[in-house]
Write an enzyme that holds these catalytic residues in place. Structure first.
Site, PDB file in Angstrom:
ATOM      1  N   SER A  43     -10.636  -0.670   3.692  1.00  0.00           N
ATOM      2  CA  SER A  43      -9.779  -0.796   4.876  1.00  0.00           C
ATOM      3  C   SER A  43      -9.337   0.589   5.320  1.00  0.00           C
ATOM      4  CB  SER A  43      -8.535  -1.610   4.549  1.00  0.00           C
ATOM      5  OG  SER A  43      -8.878  -2.888   4.093  1.00  0.00           O
ATOM      6  N   ARG A  48       0.840  -1.210   0.000  1.00  0.00           N
ATOM      7  CA  ARG A  48       0.000   0.000   0.000  1.00  0.00           C
ATOM      8  C   ARG A  48       0.876   1.263   0.000  1.00  0.00           C
ATOM      9  NH1 ARG A  48      -3.032  -3.566  -0.541  1.00  0.00           N
ATOM     10  NH2 ARG A  48      -5.157  -3.803   0.262  1.00  0.00           N
ATOM     11  N   GLU A  92      -4.660   3.815   6.425  1.00  0.00           N
ATOM     12  CA  GLU A  92      -4.446   3.641   4.986  1.00  0.00           C
ATOM     13  C   GLU A  92      -5.063   4.835   4.253  1.00  0.00           C
ATOM     14  OE1 GLU A  92      -6.719   1.168   1.855  1.00  0.00           O
ATOM     15  OE2 GLU A  92      -5.401  -0.286   2.831  1.00  0.00           O
TER      16      GLU A  92
HETATM   17  N1  EPU Z   1     -10.213 -10.675  10.567  1.00  0.00           N
HETATM   18  C1  EPU Z   1     -10.769 -10.712  11.831  1.00  0.00           C
HETATM   19  N2  EPU Z   1     -11.741  -9.795  12.124  1.00  0.00           N
HETATM   20  C2  EPU Z   1     -12.184  -8.893  11.237  1.00  0.00           C
HETATM   21  C3  EPU Z   1     -11.614  -8.831   9.951  1.00  0.00           C
HETATM   22  C4  EPU Z   1     -10.623  -9.744   9.641  1.00  0.00           C
HETATM   23  O1  EPU Z   1     -10.396 -11.525  12.670  1.00  0.00           O
HETATM   24  O2  EPU Z   1     -13.090  -8.109  11.596  1.00  0.00           O
HETATM   25  C5  EPU Z   1      -9.207 -11.666  10.193  1.00  0.00           C
HETATM   26  C6  EPU Z   1      -9.804 -12.644   9.168  1.00  0.00           C
HETATM   27  O3  EPU Z   1     -10.465 -13.700   9.805  1.00  0.00           O
HETATM   28  C7  EPU Z   1      -8.590 -13.143   8.438  1.00  0.00           C
HETATM   29  C8  EPU Z   1      -7.663 -11.936   8.463  1.00  0.00           C
HETATM   30  O4  EPU Z   1      -8.142 -11.074   9.506  1.00  0.00           O
HETATM   31  O5  EPU Z   1      -7.964 -14.181   9.135  1.00  0.00           O
HETATM   32  C9  EPU Z   1      -7.600 -11.190   7.138  1.00  0.00           C
HETATM   33  O6  EPU Z   1      -8.894 -10.745   6.758  1.00  0.00           O
HETATM   34  P1  EPU Z   1      -9.302 -10.475   5.222  1.00  0.00           P
HETATM   35  O7  EPU Z   1      -8.969 -11.664   4.383  1.00  0.00           O
HETATM   36  O8  EPU Z   1     -10.678  -9.958   5.223  1.00  0.00           O
HETATM   37  O9  EPU Z   1      -8.290  -9.368   4.735  1.00  0.00           O
HETATM   38  P2  EPU Z   1      -7.716  -8.053   5.448  1.00  0.00           P
HETATM   39  O10 EPU Z   1      -6.298  -8.300   5.820  1.00  0.00           O
HETATM   40  O11 EPU Z   1      -8.632  -7.587   6.524  1.00  0.00           O
HETATM   41  C10 EPU Z   1      -6.721  -7.073   3.245  1.00  0.00           C
HETATM   42  C11 EPU Z   1      -6.715  -5.764   2.516  1.00  0.00           C
HETATM   43  C12 EPU Z   1      -8.010  -5.579   1.728  1.00  0.00           C
HETATM   44  C13 EPU Z   1      -8.112  -6.715   0.733  1.00  0.00           C
HETATM   45  C14 EPU Z   1      -8.088  -8.052   1.505  1.00  0.00           C
HETATM   46  C15 EPU Z   1      -8.023  -9.240   0.586  1.00  0.00           C
HETATM   47  C16 EPU Z   1      -5.330  -4.257   3.816  1.00  0.00           C
HETATM   48  C17 EPU Z   1      -5.282  -3.086   4.735  1.00  0.00           C
HETATM   49  N3  EPU Z   1      -6.542  -4.677   3.467  1.00  0.00           N
HETATM   50  O12 EPU Z   1      -7.765  -7.032   4.221  1.00  0.00           O
HETATM   51  O13 EPU Z   1      -7.918  -4.350   1.015  1.00  0.00           O
HETATM   52  O14 EPU Z   1      -9.307  -6.616  -0.011  1.00  0.00           O
HETATM   53  O15 EPU Z   1      -6.888  -8.131   2.317  1.00  0.00           O
HETATM   54  O16 EPU Z   1      -6.779  -9.305  -0.030  1.00  0.00           O
HETATM   55  O17 EPU Z   1      -4.281  -4.765   3.423  1.00  0.00           O
HETATM   56  C18 EPU Z   1      -8.377  -2.016   1.108  1.00  0.00           C
HETATM   57  O18 EPU Z   1      -7.157  -1.844   1.065  1.00  0.00           O
HETATM   58  O19 EPU Z   1      -9.193  -1.051   1.170  1.00  0.00           O
HETATM   59  C19 EPU Z   1      -8.880  -3.384   1.128  1.00  0.00           C
HETATM   60  C20 EPU Z   1     -10.193  -3.669   1.235  1.00  0.00           C
END
Ligand code: EPU
Length: 336
Positions: free
Chosen positions: A236, A160, A332
Site C-alpha cells: 500500500s 500504521r 504510507e
Molecule cells: N478497493 C477498491 N479498489 C481497489 C482496492 C480496494 O474498491 O483498487 C476496496 C475493496 O473492494 C475493499 C476495500 O477497498 O472494499 C479494502 O480493500 P482491501 O481489503 O484490499 O484492503 P485495503 O484497505 O486496500 C489494507 C492495508 C493492507 C492490508 C489489507 C488487509 C492499508 C493502507 N492497507 O488494504 O496493508 O494488507 O488492508 O488487511 O491499511 C500495506 O500496508 O502495505 C498493506 C498491504
C-alpha cells in the site's frame, strides 16, 4: 572513512537504482556502536527496503540491518514470550511461529520487510496489528550508543503509526523485538476479515487453525499484491484516510457506493484503494509507473522508473483525490 559504495536496486522492493555512498552491514550491536562512534554523516537505516521510495542517491551512512536470531524466552500459562533480532525477515519469522505452534502473527503472513521495521509502522493486515502481540523492544540510541527498552505504552501505536515515525523518528536503531504469542491449541483464531472468511469457506474449513489462516492470507495477498520480484512495488503506497463523520455523510450523498468503516471514536475510515480506483487511476500506466490493476492503492515500477517518477504519480493521485472528494491522502511509504 573508506566506506563501500553500493547500488541499492536489489535492496529496495521498488527496484529503484540509486547509489548508497557509505554502505555498512550491521551484524552485531558492538559493530553498530563502533561504526557510529566515528561517524559524522546522517544515518539511514535499511531493513527489507519494502517501505521506502528512493528518489535520489543516499548520501548518508547506510546501515543495512543484518542482526539475526530468535529464541523462546519463557512461558507463563498459555503465553510464550519470544525475542527476535531485528534484521530477521518478517515472513520467515511468521512461518517459524506456525512450525512451532505459536499463535498470534498468522494473519500477518507474507508482509515484506524485517522484524525491526514491524513496530515502526505497526504493521497490520486481515484483522491483526503488530501491537496485539507486541511485548516490547530494545533499541540503540544513535546519538549516544545507549540501549533502551521500550514497553508497549511508550511506543504510542496507532494505525500504521508509532513514536518511531514521530517524536523519535531517525533517533533509534531497533535491535530486538519481543512478542507475547499463545500456544496454538489455546489461541483465539481471528477469521473475521471478509476475504479470509471467503477463502476458508471455499476450502471447506469450518474450524481453522493458525496454518489455515496463514495459507488463506497468503492466497489473498498473492492474488492482489504484485510480487516485488516480478513488479517493483511497496505494498500500500497510501494509508486509508480517516475522516470526520459529518464530512463523510456530506460526500456520501454524492458518492453513495463509497466503501467505509465506522470507527469506535465516531470517525470514518475510507479505503484509499476505492478512492483512487473511482478517481480513474486503477490499472493506469504513466511512463514507467502506474497504479496496479488488481489493487489501485499499490503503485508499481514497470522496470525503469525513477523514484521521482513514482513520487510525481503519487502527487498527481493525491491532487486528483483531493479535487474529487476533498479528502487528503497520506503516503504510507517513506520518501527519501
Ligand atoms: N478497493 C477498491 N479498489 C481497489 C482496492 C480496494 O474498491 O483498487 C476496496 C475493496 O473492494 C475493499 C476495500 O477497498 O472494499 C479494502 O480493500 P482491501 O481489503 O484490499 O484492503 P485495503 O484497505 O486496500 C489494507 C492495508 C493492507 C492490508 C489489507 C488487509 C492499508 C493502507 N492497507 O488494504 O496493508 O494488507 O488492508 O488487511 O491499511 C500495506 O500496508 O502495505 C498493506 C498491504
Amino acid at each position: 572513512m573508506g566506506h563501500k559504495k553500493v547500488n541499492l536496486k536489489k535492496y529496495n522492493t521498488f527496484g529503484l537504482s540509486v547509489q548508497a555512498n557509505a554502505f555498512y552491514r550491521v551484524r552485531s550491536v558492538r559493530g553498530l556502536i563502533n561504526i557510529l562512534k566515528d561517524n559524522d554523516l546522517p544515518v539511514f537505516i535499511l531493513g527489507g527496503g519494502s517501505n521506502i521510495l528512493l528518489t535520489k542517491d543516499v548520501d548518508a551512512l547506510l546501515l543495512k540491518n543484518e542482526l539475526y536470531g530468535k529464541s523462546i524466552i519463557g512461558r507463563a500459562g498459555d503465553t510464550v514470550k519470544i525475542g527476535v533480532r531485528s534484521g530477521e525477515n518478517w515472513h520467515r519469522f511468521v512461518l517459524w511461529c506456525i512450525e512451532n505452534d505459536l499463535a498470534g502473527v498468522e494473519n500477518l503472513s507474507l508482509i515484506p520487510g524485517t522484524v525491526g521495521a514491524a513496530p515502526i509502522q505497526n504493521i497490520g493486515a486481515y484483522g491483526t496489528e503488530l501491537k496485539d502481540v507486541f511485548a516490547g523492544l530494545e533499541a540503540l540510541e544513535l546519538a549516544t550508543g545507549n540501549i533502551r527498552f521500550f514497553g508497549k505504552e511508550e511506543c504510542n501505536f496507532g494505525y500504521r503509526d508509532s513514536i518511531f515515525k514521530r517524536d523519535l523518528k531517525g533517533k533509534f536503531f531497533i535491535t530486538k523485538v519481543f512478542f507475547n504469542l499463545k500456544d496454538a491449541a489455546a489461541a483465539d483464531i481471528n477469521a473475521d476479515y471478509g476475504a479470509v472468511k471467503s477463502v476458508l469457506a471455499r476450502r471447506g474449513i469450518s474450524s481453522p487453525g493458525i496454518r489455515d489462516i496463514s495459507e488463506a492470507v497468503i492466497e489473498i495477498r498473492q492474488s492482489k499484491l504484485p510480487d516485488p520480484k516480478q513488479l517493483g512495488n511497496s505494498g500500500s503506497f497510501f494509508k486509508n484516510p480517516v475522516i470526520d463523520a459529518n464530512y463523510f455523510h456530506k460526500i456520501k450523498e454524492k458518492f453513495p457506493d463509497m466503501v467505509h468503516y465506522d470507527l469506535p471514536d465516531g470517525s470514518v475510515k475510507v479505503p484509499a484503494g476505492w478512492l483512487i480506483e473511482h478517481a480513474g487511476w486503477k490499472g493506469k500506466r504513466i511512463g514507467n509507473t502506474g497504479s496496479h490493476a488488481q489493487q489501485a492503492l499499490v503503485l508499481v515500477n514497470y522496470g525503469d522508473a525513477t523514484g521521482q517518477e513514482i513520487k510525481d504519480l503519487s502527487d498527481a493521485i493525491i491532487a486528483s483525490v483531493r479535487e474529487k472528494y476533498g479528502i487528503e491522502l497520506e503516503r504510507e511509504v517513506n520518501v527519501w
